[in-house]
Design a protein around this motif. Structure first.
Motif, PDB file in Angstrom:
ATOM      1  N   SER A   1       5.547  18.329  -4.607  1.00  0.00           N
ATOM      2  CA  SER A   1       4.205  18.052  -4.102  1.00  0.00           C
ATOM      3  C   SER A   1       4.194  16.703  -3.390  1.00  0.00           C
ATOM      4  CB  SER A   1       3.186  18.033  -5.243  1.00  0.00           C
ATOM      5  OG  SER A   1       3.124  19.294  -5.865  1.00  0.00           O
ATOM      6  N   THR A   2       3.495  16.674  -2.270  1.00  0.00           N
ATOM      7  CA  THR A   2       3.446  15.446  -1.474  1.00  0.00           C
ATOM      8  C   THR A   2       2.041  14.865  -1.447  1.00  0.00           C
ATOM      9  OG1 THR A   2       3.093  16.715   0.545  1.00  0.00           O
ATOM     10  CG2 THR A   2       5.366  16.142  -0.009  1.00  0.00           C
ATOM     11  N   ASN A   3       1.992  13.563  -1.235  1.00  0.00           N
ATOM     12  CA  ASN A   3       0.728  12.848  -1.139  1.00  0.00           C
ATOM     13  C   ASN A   3       0.892  11.769  -0.081  1.00  0.00           C
ATOM     14  OD1 ASN A   3      -1.964  12.031  -1.970  1.00  0.00           O
ATOM     15  ND2 ASN A   3      -0.978  10.238  -2.869  1.00  0.00           N
ATOM     16  N   TYR A   4      -0.121  11.646   0.773  1.00  0.00           N
ATOM     17  CA  TYR A   4      -0.047  10.675   1.866  1.00  0.00           C
ATOM     18  C   TYR A   4      -1.297   9.795   1.881  1.00  0.00           C
ATOM     19  CZ  TYR A   4       3.569  13.687   3.870  1.00  0.00           C
ATOM     20  OH  TYR A   4       4.712  14.424   4.079  1.00  0.00           O
ATOM     21  N   ALA A   5      -1.109   8.581   2.373  1.00  0.00           N
ATOM     22  CA  ALA A   5      -2.273   7.770   2.691  1.00  0.00           C
ATOM     23  C   ALA A   5      -3.056   8.510   3.771  1.00  0.00           C
ATOM     24  CB  ALA A   5      -1.837   6.402   3.195  1.00  0.00           C
ATOM     25  N   ASP A   6      -4.359   8.555   3.617  1.00  0.00           N
ATOM     26  CA  ASP A   6      -5.192   9.333   4.537  1.00  0.00           C
ATOM     27  C   ASP A   6      -4.955   8.940   5.990  1.00  0.00           C
ATOM     28  OD1 ASP A   6      -8.097   9.555   2.340  1.00  0.00           O
ATOM     29  OD2 ASP A   6      -6.308  10.811   2.530  1.00  0.00           O
ATOM     30  N   SER A   7      -4.784   7.657   6.224  1.00  0.00           N
ATOM     31  CA  SER A   7      -4.664   7.163   7.601  1.00  0.00           C
ATOM     32  C   SER A   7      -3.343   7.553   8.251  1.00  0.00           C
ATOM     33  CB  SER A   7      -4.808   5.641   7.625  1.00  0.00           C
ATOM     34  OG  SER A   7      -3.770   5.031   6.875  1.00  0.00           O
ATOM     35  N   LEU A   8      -2.388   8.030   7.456  1.00  0.00           N
ATOM     36  CA  LEU A   8      -1.060   8.335   7.979  1.00  0.00           C
ATOM     37  C   LEU A   8      -0.778   9.838   8.068  1.00  0.00           C
ATOM     38  CD1 LEU A   8       0.976   5.642   6.041  1.00  0.00           C
ATOM     39  CD2 LEU A   8       0.014   5.495   8.339  1.00  0.00           C
TER      40      LEU A   8
ATOM     41  N   SER B   1      10.158  13.697   2.820  1.00  0.00           N
ATOM     42  CA  SER B   1      10.986  14.828   2.397  1.00  0.00           C
ATOM     43  C   SER B   1      12.082  14.294   1.496  1.00  0.00           C
ATOM     44  CB  SER B   1      11.568  15.565   3.601  1.00  0.00           C
ATOM     45  OG  SER B   1      12.409  14.705   4.350  1.00  0.00           O
ATOM     46  N   ARG B   2      12.861  15.196   0.935  1.00  0.00           N
ATOM     47  CA  ARG B   2      13.897  14.746   0.009  1.00  0.00           C
ATOM     48  C   ARG B   2      15.071  15.703   0.047  1.00  0.00           C
ATOM     49  NH1 ARG B   2      11.552  17.029  -5.736  1.00  0.00           N
ATOM     50  NH2 ARG B   2      11.330  19.176  -4.972  1.00  0.00           N
ATOM     51  N   ASP B   3      16.205  15.178  -0.404  1.00  0.00           N
ATOM     52  CA  ASP B   3      17.397  15.990  -0.626  1.00  0.00           C
ATOM     53  C   ASP B   3      17.831  15.698  -2.058  1.00  0.00           C
ATOM     54  OD1 ASP B   3      19.936  17.091  -0.837  1.00  0.00           O
ATOM     55  OD2 ASP B   3      20.416  16.673   1.256  1.00  0.00           O
ATOM     56  N   LYS B   4      17.512  16.604  -2.961  1.00  0.00           N
ATOM     57  CA  LYS B   4      17.823  16.376  -4.373  1.00  0.00           C
ATOM     58  C   LYS B   4      19.315  16.244  -4.595  1.00  0.00           C
ATOM     59  CE  LYS B   4      14.027  18.227  -7.123  1.00  0.00           C
ATOM     60  NZ  LYS B   4      13.643  19.233  -8.123  1.00  0.00           N
TER      61      LYS B   4
ATOM     62  N   GLU C   1       0.822  -1.202   0.000  1.00  0.00           N
ATOM     63  CA  GLU C   1       0.000   0.000   0.000  1.00  0.00           C
ATOM     64  C   GLU C   1       0.859   1.256   0.000  1.00  0.00           C
ATOM     65  OE1 GLU C   1      -2.406   0.085   3.525  1.00  0.00           O
ATOM     66  OE2 GLU C   1      -0.698   0.240   4.877  1.00  0.00           O
ATOM     67  N   LEU C   2       0.271   2.311  -0.515  1.00  0.00           N
ATOM     68  CA  LEU C   2       0.937   3.610  -0.535  1.00  0.00           C
ATOM     69  C   LEU C   2       1.104   4.145   0.876  1.00  0.00           C
ATOM     70  CD1 LEU C   2       1.801   6.301  -2.041  1.00  0.00           C
ATOM     71  CD2 LEU C   2      -0.603   6.971  -1.755  1.00  0.00           C
ATOM     72  N   VAL C   3       2.291   4.695   1.121  1.00  0.00           N
ATOM     73  CA  VAL C   3       2.509   5.444   2.363  1.00  0.00           C
ATOM     74  C   VAL C   3       2.542   6.937   2.040  1.00  0.00           C
ATOM     75  CG1 VAL C   3       4.111   5.897   4.250  1.00  0.00           C
ATOM     76  CG2 VAL C   3       3.738   3.533   3.448  1.00  0.00           C
ATOM     77  N   ALA C   4       3.495   7.318   1.167  1.00  0.00           N
ATOM     78  CA  ALA C   4       3.632   8.729   0.806  1.00  0.00           C
ATOM     79  C   ALA C   4       4.482   8.854  -0.439  1.00  0.00           C
ATOM     80  CB  ALA C   4       4.287   9.523   1.949  1.00  0.00           C
ATOM     81  N   THR C   5       4.229   9.913  -1.199  1.00  0.00           N
ATOM     82  CA  THR C   5       5.041  10.204  -2.374  1.00  0.00           C
ATOM     83  C   THR C   5       5.386  11.685  -2.405  1.00  0.00           C
ATOM     84  OG1 THR C   5       3.105  10.608  -3.769  1.00  0.00           O
ATOM     85  CG2 THR C   5       3.998   8.367  -3.763  1.00  0.00           C
ATOM     86  N   ILE C   6       6.454  11.992  -3.105  1.00  0.00           N
ATOM     87  CA  ILE C   6       6.847  13.379  -3.328  1.00  0.00           C
ATOM     88  C   ILE C   6       7.289  13.505  -4.777  1.00  0.00           C
ATOM     89  CG2 ILE C   6       9.185  12.951  -2.439  1.00  0.00           C
ATOM     90  CD1 ILE C   6       9.074  15.897  -1.374  1.00  0.00           C
ATOM     91  N   THR C   7       6.711  14.469  -5.483  1.00  0.00           N
ATOM     92  CA  THR C   7       7.030  14.627  -6.890  1.00  0.00           C
ATOM     93  C   THR C   7       8.313  15.429  -7.070  1.00  0.00           C
ATOM     94  OG1 THR C   7       5.840  16.711  -7.198  1.00  0.00           O
ATOM     95  CG2 THR C   7       4.552  14.662  -7.394  1.00  0.00           C
TER      96      THR C   7
END
Length: 116
Positions: free
Chosen positions: A56-63, A70-73, A46-52
């Protein structure tokens, strides 16, 4: 060939925190997003989280509210800060990178175990 290497998993008591890291072996061309997924025994991944690539970030609703991606390019690295961990967060956590083509890359997974 791009390799994703996760680290930071382990055993933690309920209410504790962990920070996962995922380092790509090199900069990924045409990267669209990186993220984290998890799979508990007997359950689907299952999805936890993504960052484009644009941030832009996206999270599973429950989390939402407990986990932060976060990221360090400059380091080709994405992180997952996990707070207020619960036993139901126990799973193998996988790092993912997807390009615009799309091509998917996966890490080998890191185990997170939350004891009650």
């Amino acid at each position: 060939q791009v390799q994703l290497v996760e680290s930071g998993g382990g055993l933690v008591q309920a209410g504790g925190s962990l920070r996962l890291s995922c380092a790509a072996s090199r900069s990924i061309p045409n990267i669209y997003a990186m993220g984290w997924y998890r799979q508990a025994p007997g359950k689907k991944r299952e999805l936890v989280a993504t960052i484009t690539s644009g941030g832009s970030t996206n999270y599973a609703d429950s989390l939402k509210g407990r986990f932060t991606i976060s990221r360090d390019k400059t380091k080709n690295t994405v992180y997952l800060q996990m707070n207020s961990l619960k036993p139901e967060d126990t799973a193998t956590y996988y790092c993912n990178a997807v390009t615009w083509n799309p091509v998917n890359y996966w890490g080998q997974g890191t185990q997170v175990t939350v004891s009650s």
